[in-house]
Design a protein around this motif. Structure first.
Motif, PDB file in Angstrom:
ATOM      1  N   ASN A 264       0.821  -1.207   0.000  1.00 59.87           N
ATOM      2  CA  ASN A 264       0.000   0.000   0.000  1.00 59.87           C
ATOM      3  C   ASN A 264       0.856   1.258   0.000  1.00 59.87           C
ATOM      4  OD1 ASN A 264      -2.506  -1.224  -0.104  1.00 59.87           O
ATOM      5  ND2 ASN A 264      -2.720  -1.356   2.110  1.00 59.87           N
ATOM      6  N   ARG A 265       1.978   1.205   0.706  1.00 57.49           N
ATOM      7  CA  ARG A 265       2.894   2.348   0.703  1.00 57.49           C
ATOM      8  C   ARG A 265       3.445   2.577  -0.707  1.00 57.49           C
ATOM      9  NH1 ARG A 265       5.699   1.100   4.956  1.00 57.49           N
ATOM     10  NH2 ARG A 265       4.487   2.437   6.311  1.00 57.49           N
TER      11      ARG A 265
ATOM     12  N   ALA B 223       0.774   4.263  -2.730  1.00 58.09           N
ATOM     13  CA  ALA B 223       0.570   5.656  -2.344  1.00 58.09           C
ATOM     14  C   ALA B 223       1.662   6.575  -2.878  1.00 58.09           C
ATOM     15  CB  ALA B 223       0.496   5.773  -0.821  1.00 58.09           C
TER      16      ALA B 223
ATOM     17  N   LEU C  81      -5.121   1.756  -2.459  1.00 57.51           N
ATOM     18  CA  LEU C  81      -4.533   0.803  -1.533  1.00 57.51           C
ATOM     19  C   LEU C  81      -5.479  -0.379  -1.392  1.00 57.51           C
ATOM     20  CD1 LEU C  81      -6.376   1.343   1.190  1.00 57.51           C
ATOM     21  CD2 LEU C  81      -4.686   3.096   1.638  1.00 57.51           C
TER      22      LEU C  81
ATOM     23  N   LEU D 121      -7.720   6.227  -3.302  1.00 59.09           N
ATOM     24  CA  LEU D 121      -7.529   7.244  -2.286  1.00 59.09           C
ATOM     25  C   LEU D 121      -8.486   8.415  -2.472  1.00 59.09           C
ATOM     26  CD1 LEU D 121      -3.631   7.410  -1.885  1.00 59.09           C
ATOM     27  CD2 LEU D 121      -5.280   5.835  -0.837  1.00 59.09           C
TER      28      LEU D 121
ATOM     29  N   GLU E  83      -1.970   5.467   8.424  1.00 61.07           N
ATOM     30  CA  GLU E  83      -1.552   6.843   8.203  1.00 61.07           C
ATOM     31  C   GLU E  83      -0.221   6.909   7.463  1.00 61.07           C
ATOM     32  OE1 GLU E  83      -0.703  10.927  10.807  1.00 61.07           O
ATOM     33  OE2 GLU E  83      -0.653   8.954  11.767  1.00 61.07           O
TER      34      GLU E  83
ATOM     35  N   GLN F  86       0.834   5.048   5.247  1.00 57.00           N
ATOM     36  CA  GLN F  86       0.689   4.650   3.859  1.00 57.00           C
ATOM     37  C   GLN F  86       0.001   5.720   3.013  1.00 57.00           C
ATOM     38  OE1 GLN F  86      -1.403   0.851   3.926  1.00 57.00           O
ATOM     39  NE2 GLN F  86      -0.423   0.385   5.882  1.00 57.00           N
ATOM     40  N   LEU F  87      -0.456   6.797   3.648  1.00 56.77           N
ATOM     41  CA  LEU F  87      -1.231   7.811   2.953  1.00 56.77           C
ATOM     42  C   LEU F  87      -0.391   9.054   2.673  1.00 56.77           C
ATOM     43  CD1 LEU F  87      -4.463   7.562   5.140  1.00 56.77           C
ATOM     44  CD2 LEU F  87      -4.131   6.577   2.857  1.00 56.77           C
TER      45      LEU F  87
ATOM     46  N   PHE G   1      -4.193  13.688   2.899  1.00 59.04           N
ATOM     47  CA  PHE G   1      -4.855  13.306   4.146  1.00 59.04           C
ATOM     48  C   PHE G   1      -4.234  14.030   5.334  1.00 59.04           C
ATOM     49  CE2 PHE G   1      -5.651   9.898   1.200  1.00 59.04           C
ATOM     50  CZ  PHE G   1      -6.997   9.618   1.404  1.00 59.04           C
TER      51      PHE G   1
ATOM     52  N   ALA H 283      -9.756  13.206   4.638  1.00 56.25           N
ATOM     53  CA  ALA H 283      -9.294  13.578   3.299  1.00 56.25           C
ATOM     54  C   ALA H 283      -9.442  15.091   3.180  1.00 56.25           C
ATOM     55  CB  ALA H 283     -10.120  12.867   2.239  1.00 56.25           C
TER      56      ALA H 283
END
Length: 243
Positions: free
Chosen positions: A117-118, A121, A145, A158, A190, A192-193, A198, A208
């Motif tokens: 997921n990272r 992103a 993700l 996202l 968090e 990963q965003l 975010f 968001a």
């Protein structure tokens, strides 16, 4: 990512058959990942990287002949790299080399998923990037993700997320048309965003930024929902919102 497959092309570099097999299994569970090859040492991996485009490499540190760190230092334009090892003491050196993530064996699926997921992103699909640095402008139309819920992997873009709520060891992810509850701590999610999209406003909430409809000194509104601004987050929230 190649235009032909539109998938993230993965390489596993590990001389332990069991550890390599676990990563191959995990990769096979995500439809957007494609396993290109598994290499048992750094020299084999280096040769393959000269022939094949690779987006994401899962790289063991302890390898025969040349370590994973040595391989990483030898590559002038490496793909995104997730280090895997049984030894935690290599973490600092790995991050100094700008690796994407650092997984300690045995690797739980949830940590593998967080690393993937990272990657999603930070890197813009569907165009494969030749360098390791993320592209300018993290608010990407197609970034997504995976969340594990109801015994399946759910792809969430996202741009569709309104806010995220902590439920202790779980998080509730709200979009305009659905709610997803997944086993994951909010701090892990968090990380990963992208911070440009975010904002953490409370120990229990991430919002968001483009979904914020109104705010004051103590709360933020996302649509018809009012969310509190935590005392320890107040200064950074107001600064992010231009106050």
């Amino acid at each position: 990512m190649t235009l032909k497959s539109q998938k993230t092309r993965c390489l596993v570099v590990d001389d332990e058959p069991l550890a390599a097999g676990i990563l191959r299994k995990y990769i096979g569970q995500l439809e957007d990942l494609e396993l290109v090859a598994t290499c048992g040492d750094a020299f084999e991996a280096m040769s393959l990287l000269q022939r094949e485009p690779i987006d994401l490499m899962f790289l063991d540190i302890q390898l025969p002949g040349l370590t994973g760190i040595g391989l990483l230092k030898a590559l002038s334009r490496p793909p995104a790299v997730v280090l895997t090892t049984a030894y935690r003491e290599y973490a600092i050196e790995g991050f100094e080399l700008q690796v994407l993530d650092y997984l300690v064996k045995p690797v739980p699926f949830e940590r593998f998923l967080a690393a993937v997921n990272r990657f999603y992103a930070l890197y813009r699909p569907p165009t494969r990037l030749p360098a390791t640095m993320p592209p300018p402008g993290a608010a990407q139309e197609h970034a997504f993700l995976y969340l594990k819920a109801d015994k399946k992997m759910i792809k969430v873009f996202l741009k569709d997320i309104s806010y995220i709520e902590s439920l202790k060891d779980y998080v509730r992810v709200r979009t305009a048309d659905k709610v997803i509850i997944t086993y994951q701590r909010i701090s892990t999610l968090e990380a990963q965003l992208p911070a440009t999209m975010f904002l953490r406003i409370h120990r229990s909430f991430i919002v968001a930024i483009d979904k914020i409809s109104a705010f004051n000194m103590t709360a933020i509104e996302v649509g018809d929902t009012e969310l509190p601004i935590g005392r320890q987050y107040k200064n950074q929230v107001l600064k992010a919102l231009g106050l």
